[in-house]
Design an enzyme around this catalytic site. Structure first.
Site, PDB file in Angstrom:
ATOM      1  N   GLU A 156       0.746  -1.296  -0.084  1.00 25.78           N
ATOM      2  CA  GLU A 156      -0.114   0.064  -0.064  1.00 25.78           C
ATOM      3  C   GLU A 156       0.782   1.097  -0.042  1.00 25.78           C
ATOM      4  O   GLU A 156       0.629   2.206   0.902  1.00 25.78           O
ATOM      5  CB  GLU A 156      -0.804   0.003   1.306  1.00 25.78           C
ATOM      6  CG  GLU A 156      -1.836  -1.177   1.342  1.00 25.78           C
ATOM      7  CD  GLU A 156      -2.812  -1.105   2.368  1.00 25.78           C
ATOM      8  OE1 GLU A 156      -2.850  -0.333   3.413  1.00 25.78           O
ATOM      9  OE2 GLU A 156      -3.458  -2.066   2.685  1.00 25.78           O
ATOM     10  N   GLU A 209      -6.189 -11.021  -1.041  1.00 24.84           N
ATOM     11  CA  GLU A 209      -6.868 -10.916   0.200  1.00 24.84           C
ATOM     12  C   GLU A 209      -8.352 -10.738  -0.286  1.00 24.84           C
ATOM     13  O   GLU A 209      -9.123  -9.774   0.026  1.00 24.84           O
ATOM     14  CB  GLU A 209      -6.509  -9.538   0.900  1.00 24.84           C
ATOM     15  CG  GLU A 209      -4.948  -9.503   1.294  1.00 24.84           C
ATOM     16  CD  GLU A 209      -4.338  -8.108   2.106  1.00 24.84           C
ATOM     17  OE1 GLU A 209      -5.484  -7.603   2.632  1.00 24.84           O
ATOM     18  OE2 GLU A 209      -3.385  -8.145   1.921  1.00 24.84           O
TER      19      GLU A 209
HETATM   20  C1  XIL Z   1      -6.335  -6.573   8.488  1.00 22.39           C
HETATM   21  C2  XIL Z   1      -6.523  -7.513   9.524  1.00 22.39           C
HETATM   22  O1  XIL Z   1      -7.611  -8.631   8.893  1.00 22.39           O
HETATM   23  C3  XIL Z   1      -7.171  -7.105  10.611  1.00 22.39           C
HETATM   24  O2  XIL Z   1      -7.432  -8.386  11.583  1.00 22.39           O
HETATM   25  C4  XIL Z   1      -6.373  -6.108  11.109  1.00 22.39           C
HETATM   26  O3  XIL Z   1      -7.069  -5.721  12.388  1.00 22.39           O
HETATM   27  C5  XIL Z   1      -6.018  -4.940  10.300  1.00 22.39           C
HETATM   28  O4  XIL Z   1      -5.317  -5.553   9.162  1.00 22.39           O
HETATM   29  N1  XIL Z   1      -4.769  -4.898   3.927  1.00 22.39           N
HETATM   30  C6  XIL Z   1      -4.053  -5.601   4.391  1.00 22.39           C
HETATM   31  C7  XIL Z   1      -4.157  -6.640   5.443  1.00 22.39           C
HETATM   32  O5  XIL Z   1      -2.963  -5.839   3.434  1.00 22.39           O
HETATM   33  O6  XIL Z   1      -3.192  -6.953   6.178  1.00 22.39           O
HETATM   34  C8  XIL Z   1      -5.115  -5.940   6.319  1.00 22.39           C
HETATM   35  O7  XIL Z   1      -5.584  -6.887   7.328  1.00 22.39           O
HETATM   36  C9  XIL Z   1      -6.473  -5.474   5.582  1.00 22.39           C
HETATM   37  C10 XIL Z   1      -6.175  -4.572   4.489  1.00 22.39           C
END
Ligand code: XIL
Length: 387
Positions: free
Chosen positions: A163, A268
């Site tokens: 990001e 994701e």
């Molecule tokens: C999220 C997790 O799922 C949560 O449990 C945590 O509180 C915050 O992070 N982008 C990413 C992930 O790269 O690591 C994030 O995961 C969601 C957004």
């Protein structure tokens, strides 16, 4: 026992035996996601601590049976791995990697350099002031080298930078960017490659279907490659909703990354069934949250059939896209095993009941699982026939 009764008993015994055999056969033969998709791409899931430590046995069974790849949802982020400078905490990550190896799963490391879930000390000196560029580069190098070296040859791919680019294509104004400038990205990729030359290296982000972000990432890939650095794939996070993004823009982004010379991973994936509290600025920027509102949480008692059908259709459309482009997509990873685990229950609005994943709150495979398997098989049939 009378002869007739004896005869009935024997018949019943055979029938029961036959039934249990048939059931066993059905259980054995029922295809799994990873088997159906094995010629297409790896199918992965994020693991939370209850799964990593084997407490959630039902979820662990699903992972072993259905998935071919894993990533840690949180425990490999820098605030957990290095909570204090030079003090590393590896217990959870070690267990996660052991679990992956014991079950023959492809293991991805998530994530080395990310502005979020990074410990405060990373950017500041003992007076609380920003450190110099030189110090921050040293810290990045030390973090990356220590973490990658520990799992060298075992973790096969890393989300090196997460990001760093905004939707309009500009650089995110993170501490990494403020102190080092855009060079922190090539530096991170260089340190990662030096620590494990065989590991695959990825750039990971959300909303990568946004034209501005997409074009900036293509530029980034080219500049890393021009500098002789390794980048294997773009990780498209895939936090999607019922009305965003559209499939055409998603496909255009996949094509753009492939043309830039990398593979694509859907890293994701979750599909929120809930209304989005934001008209603009949809995405997965962890700090963009909204206060709870009852009317934004409409399905606490279960998903109405019509919404479930629309959800299945939409997730199915995305899997059609992934399967059709499987030549370029190496992995599709769900961001969690079952609905109750999903971060979407609390993001962007806390305390909601969402239905974002492939398994429901009772750990049952949703209709979509069967459909994905059918889609994969149908695609294999047509590919084989056309050969
Ligand atoms: C999220 C997790 O799922 C949560 O449990 C945590 O509180 C915050 O992070 N982008 C990413 C992930 O790269 O690591 C994030 O995961 C969601 C957004």
């Amino acid at each position: 026992m009378k002869p007739l009764t004896l005869c009935l008993c024997i018949c019943l015994a055979f029938t029961l035996l036959d039934c249990s055999q048939t059931k066993k056969e059905v259980e054995v033969k029922e295809p799994s996601l990873k088997e159906a998709l094995k010629d297409k791409f790896l199918i992965g899931t994020a693991l939370n601590l209850n799964q990593i430590w084997g407490k959630d046995t039902l979820a662990v069974n699903i992972v072993k049976r259905q998935f071919s790849a894993i990533v840690a949802e949180n425990c490999m982020k820098s605030m957990y791995l290095q909570p204090k400078e030079g003090e590393f905490y590896f217990n959870d990550a070690d267990r996660f990697v052991d679990f992956g190896e014991q079950n023959g799963l492809f293991i991805t490391g998530h994530t080395l350099i990310w502005h979020s879930q990074a410990p405060g000390w990373f950017f500041t000196d003992d007076k609380g002031k920003d450190v110099s560029k030189k110090v921050l580069i040293e810290r990045i190098k030390n973090h990356i080298t220590t973490v990658i070296s520990r799992y060298k040859g075992r973790i096969k791919g890393w989300d090196v930078v997460n990001e760093a680019i905004l939707d309009d294509g500009s650089w995110r104004d993170s501490k990494f960017y403020q102190i080092i400038g855009e060079d922190f990205i090539p530096l991170a990729f260089r340190f990662a490659h030096e620590a494990d030359p065989d590991a695959e290296l990825y750039y990971n982000d959300y909303n990568e279907w946004h034209a501005g972000k997409r074009d900036a990432i293509v530029k980034l890939i080219k500049s890393l490659k021009d500098s002789g650095l390794r980048i294997d794939a773009v990780g498209m996070q895939g936090h999607i909703g019922m009305d965003y993004p559209n499939l055409e823009e998603y496909k255009a982004a996949i094509d753009a990354y492939v043309s830039a010379g990398v593979k694509v991973m859907i890293t994701e994936l979750d599909l929120s069934a809930l209304p989005s509290p934001r008209q603009k600025n949809i995405g997965a920027n962890v700090s963009d949250t909204a206060a709870y509102r009852q009317e934004m949480n409409p399905y606490t008692g279960g998903l109405p059939d019509s919404v479930a059908t629309a959800w299945t259709q939409r997730m199915g459309d995305f899997f059609n896209l992934f399967i059709a482009n499987s030549e370029h997509i190496k992995r599709v990873t769900l961001w969690g095993v079952m609905d109750a685990d999903s971060w979407k229950n609390d993001y962007p609005m806390p305390g909601r009941t969402d239905y974002a994943l492939l398994f429901d709150r009772e750990y049952k495979a949703k209709q979509i699982v069967k459909e994905i398997i059918e889609k994969a098989n149908a695609n294999s049939d047509t590919t084989t026939n056309s050969k």
